[in-house]
Motif scaffolding. Structure first.
Motif, PDB file in Angstrom:
ATOM      1  N   ASP A  71       0.860  -1.168   0.000  1.00 14.25           N
ATOM      2  CA  ASP A  71       0.000   0.000   0.000  1.00 14.25           C
ATOM      3  C   ASP A  71       0.905   1.228   0.000  1.00 14.25           C
ATOM      4  OD1 ASP A  71      -1.632   2.140   0.533  1.00 14.25           O
ATOM      5  OD2 ASP A  71      -2.755   1.166   2.145  1.00 14.25           O
ATOM      6  N   THR A  76      -7.840   1.228   9.160  1.00 11.07           N
ATOM      7  CA  THR A  76      -6.777   0.226   9.059  1.00 11.07           C
ATOM      8  C   THR A  76      -6.288  -0.176  10.443  1.00 11.07           C
ATOM      9  OG1 THR A  76      -6.057   1.103   6.922  1.00 11.07           O
ATOM     10  CG2 THR A  76      -4.474  -0.257   8.137  1.00 11.07           C
ATOM     11  N   HIS A 117      -5.737   6.968   9.411  1.00  5.82           N
ATOM     12  CA  HIS A 117      -5.700   5.523   9.133  1.00  5.82           C
ATOM     13  C   HIS A 117      -6.468   4.744  10.203  1.00  5.82           C
ATOM     14  CE1 HIS A 117      -2.733   6.212   5.987  1.00  5.82           C
ATOM     15  NE2 HIS A 117      -2.033   6.946   6.833  1.00  5.82           N
ATOM     16  N   GLU A 176      -6.342  -3.906  12.064  1.00  4.13           N
ATOM     17  CA  GLU A 176      -5.123  -4.574  12.502  1.00  4.13           C
ATOM     18  C   GLU A 176      -5.253  -5.019  13.962  1.00  4.13           C
ATOM     19  OE1 GLU A 176      -2.032  -5.090  10.896  1.00  4.13           O
ATOM     20  OE2 GLU A 176      -2.931  -4.480   9.002  1.00  4.13           O
TER      21      GLU A 176
END
Length: 218
Positions: free
Chosen positions: A96, A158, A155, A162
């Motif tokens: 990414d 994400t 983020h 995670e």
């Protein structure tokens, strides 16, 4: 490497913390605490491989520092021995470009075993290699740094994913199965975690590799 270094005349000091740095046009002095005692080292040059403490080292030298090291834990698993021959080389996901992380991948180690990882989970201690680690100084430095909040919000999705997959092994496995469908959840055995010393700028930008600081001292 340590033996080769000492054989060439080098000296290794363990259990030593750098507590201060002072630079002149001729020398640089490192003030340290070695086993509870104050020790000073003076040299013409200083090369630091500070990693997780890089920003604190530059501040000791009064170098203008617009970044901070934000720790991210990278958790790994090792595959059970029956899968030692499942791959012949590294297998990586497509990167990414917005995130300078490797992504979960398979790696053949020098002992023949195969590891899987890492993910990227927010760390709350710069040297927190265990599952639960909190350092109040490290947390204080993070939450008072504007770049931490900006990169976290940018983020957030994400980061939550995670973290969720850190606790839910089946989600972690799903990522691995994309390019190695033979792996089952029982094949994921414990393995030590690593800490990524991620440099983050005040505007929330992630430094992908090196951060160049131009500084002209006195």
């Amino acid at each position: 490497m340590a033996k080769e270094f000492t054989d060439l005349g080098g000296e290794i000091q363990l259990n030593t913390t750098v507590t201060g740095l002072a630079e002149t046009s001729q020398t640089i002095t490192a003030e340290c605490c070695h086993n509870g005692e104050r020790v000073c080292y003076e040299s013409k040059y200083l090369i630091t491989c500070s990693g997780l403490l890089a920003d604190r080292m530059t501040k000791m030298l009064d170098i203008p520092t617009d970044f901070q090291i934000i720790p991210y834990r990278g958790e790994y698993y090792r595959l059970s021995k029956r899968h030692n021959e499942v791959i012949n080389h590294l297998i990586y996901p497509i990167p990414d470009p917005d995130l300078p992380f490797l992504g979960v991948h398979l790696t053949r180690m020098i002992d023949g075993s195969v590891t899987v990882g890492p993910n990227a989970v927010q760390g709350w201690k710069r040297e927190g290699y265990g599952r639960f680690n909190v350092d109040l100084k490290d947390v204080r430095d993070m939450v008072t740094f504007p770049g931490f909040w900006k990169v976290t919000l940018k983020h957030l999705g994400t980061g939550l994913k995670e973290t969720w997959e850190s606790w839910r092994k089946s989600g972690y496995l799903k990522r691995v199965n994309k390019y190695c469908d033979k792996i089952t959840i029982d094949d994921l055995e414990p393995y030590p975690a690593g800490i990524r010393a991620q440099a983050v700028l005040k505007d929330g930008s992630l430094v992908h590799d090196f951060c160049r600081i131009i500084y002209i001292g006195s």
